[in-house]
Design an enzyme around this catalytic site. Structure first.
Site, short mmCIF file in Angstrom:
data_model
loop_
_atom_site.label_atom_id
_atom_site.label_comp_id
_atom_site.label_asym_id
_atom_site.label_seq_id
_atom_site.Cartn_x
_atom_site.Cartn_y
_atom_site.Cartn_z
N LYS A 53 0.63 -1.39 0.25
CA LYS A 53 0.11 -0.02 -0.02
C LYS A 53 0.82 1.28 0.05
CE LYS A 53 -3.59 -2.30 2.36
NZ LYS A 53 -4.41 -2.87 3.30
N GLN A 97 -4.39 -1.48 9.53
CA GLN A 97 -4.45 -2.94 8.92
C GLN A 97 -4.92 -3.85 10.06
OE1 GLN A 97 -3.06 -3.41 5.67
NE2 GLN A 97 -4.04 -5.67 6.28
N ASP A 120 -10.91 2.96 3.98
CA ASP A 120 -11.14 1.56 3.84
C ASP A 120 -12.65 1.43 3.67
OD1 ASP A 120 -9.28 -0.48 3.89
OD2 ASP A 120 -8.78 -0.48 5.95
#
Ligand code: NDP
Length: 285
Positions: A53, A97, A120
């Site tokens: 990412k 994460q 997200d």
């Protein structure tokens, strides 16, 4: 006839080029889209995802920071870092994460992220917006799936879409997106008896389960679009999806490979969401 391969790497590259161009435009207005990624502990899969990412965001001209905590971090410390990032003007997107260690309540952490920086798309406010068809941050994997469907040129309206898997991050939001596009959606999961009776009626079949060879040739209708989200290792350790690719490609009209299908799209849509977050700021100036 064999299915046409939906090449996620190629579609992602096209999309990334557009994102890169938009980032350059924003930089001219002194806005550099900024992504903060929080990694807790040292799980090797999580580290690989986070590294990818970061690498991608830098390649696209974004500002990217990685914040690492040991797995012993307290919930309080993690929450206070999120609060700090919420008010940091150089950061437009925040990603924690998952999974997090047991002592930390994942829901609490997700809810602490400002909905305007929730790239997200996991915050309940953004999930609610998705449900009622409002503009929102769409969770990255389902977002990537819809981009791949667009690539086929097939319209979703009126199609029977079967989603296998009902997780909050993939299955459920994917079904909602198809519903928003006027598809007729059926969800299947681990308690669904006779899975093939549902999947074999799908015009568009999405499998997001995590089981090798769950979807065989007889699970698929002739001419269906088959999207394989699963990421598994087969008996010889090779990366594969949920779909028995060789069998299913003989029946499907379009099929995604694993690797090189949905995976590259997921990171790309995270970049798209980060860009969107930065553009939101511009609108609110
Ligand atoms: P989860 O484990 O959270 O969800 C799996 C879902 O599959 C559950 O809803 C479960 O049902 C259902 N399921 C389990 N067994 C069966 C079965 N035999 N028949 C039908 N349904 C079943 O997984 P995720 O949604 O997070 O991920 C799914 C897969 O996608 C994984 O392989 C993951 O690695 C991959 N993935 C890939 C991404 C990418 O970018 N390519 C991104 C995210 C995930 P129930 O709810 O009843 O338990």
């Amino acid at each position: 006839m064999e299915a046409i391969l939906l090449n996620g790497k190629e579609i992602a590259e096209k999309k990334r080029k557009m994102i890169r161009d938009e980032v350059s435009q924003l930089r001219l207005k002194n806005i550099i889209p900024g992504l903060a990624v929080i990694l807790v502990g040292d799980d090797s899969a999580s580290r690989t995802y986070v590294t990818n990412k970061q690498k991608t965001s830098k390649q696209l001209g974004m500002h990217s920071i990685l914040i690492e905590f040991p797995s012993s971090v307290s919930e309080e410390d993690l929450l206070s870092k999120v609060q700090e990032l919420n008010i940091d003007p150089s950061i437009h997107g925040i990603l924690v994460q998952l999974p997090l260690p047991k002592q930390i309540d994942e829901i609490k952490v997700i809810e602490a992220i400002s909905p305007n920086k929730d790239v997200d798309g996991f915050h309940p406010i953004n999930i609610g917006r998705l449900m009622i068809g409002q503009d929102t941050f769409i969770p990255c994997t389902p977002f990537g799936i819809m981009e791949m469907i667009k690539e086929t040129g097939v319209t979703v309206e009126g199609k029977h879409v079967v989603i296998v898997g009902r997780s909050n991050i993939v299955g459920k939001p994917a079904g909602q997106l198809f519903l928003n596009e006027n598809g007729t959606v059926t969800y299947c999961h681990s308690r669904t008896p006779k899975l093939h009776e549902y999947t074999s009626k799908a015009d568009i079949l999405v499998s997001a389960v995590g089981k090798v060879d769950l979807i065989r040739g007889d699970h698929v209708k002739e001419g269906a679009i088959v999207i394989d989200v699963g990421m598994n290792r087969n008996a010889s350790g090779k990366l594969c999806g949920d779909v028995a690719f060789e069998e299913v490609k003989k029946k499907a009209s379009y099929i995604t490979p694993v690797p090189g299908g949905v995976g590259p799209m997921t990171i790309t849509m995270l970049m798209e969401n980060t860009l969107k977050a930065a553009k939101l700021l511009l609108q609110n100036r």
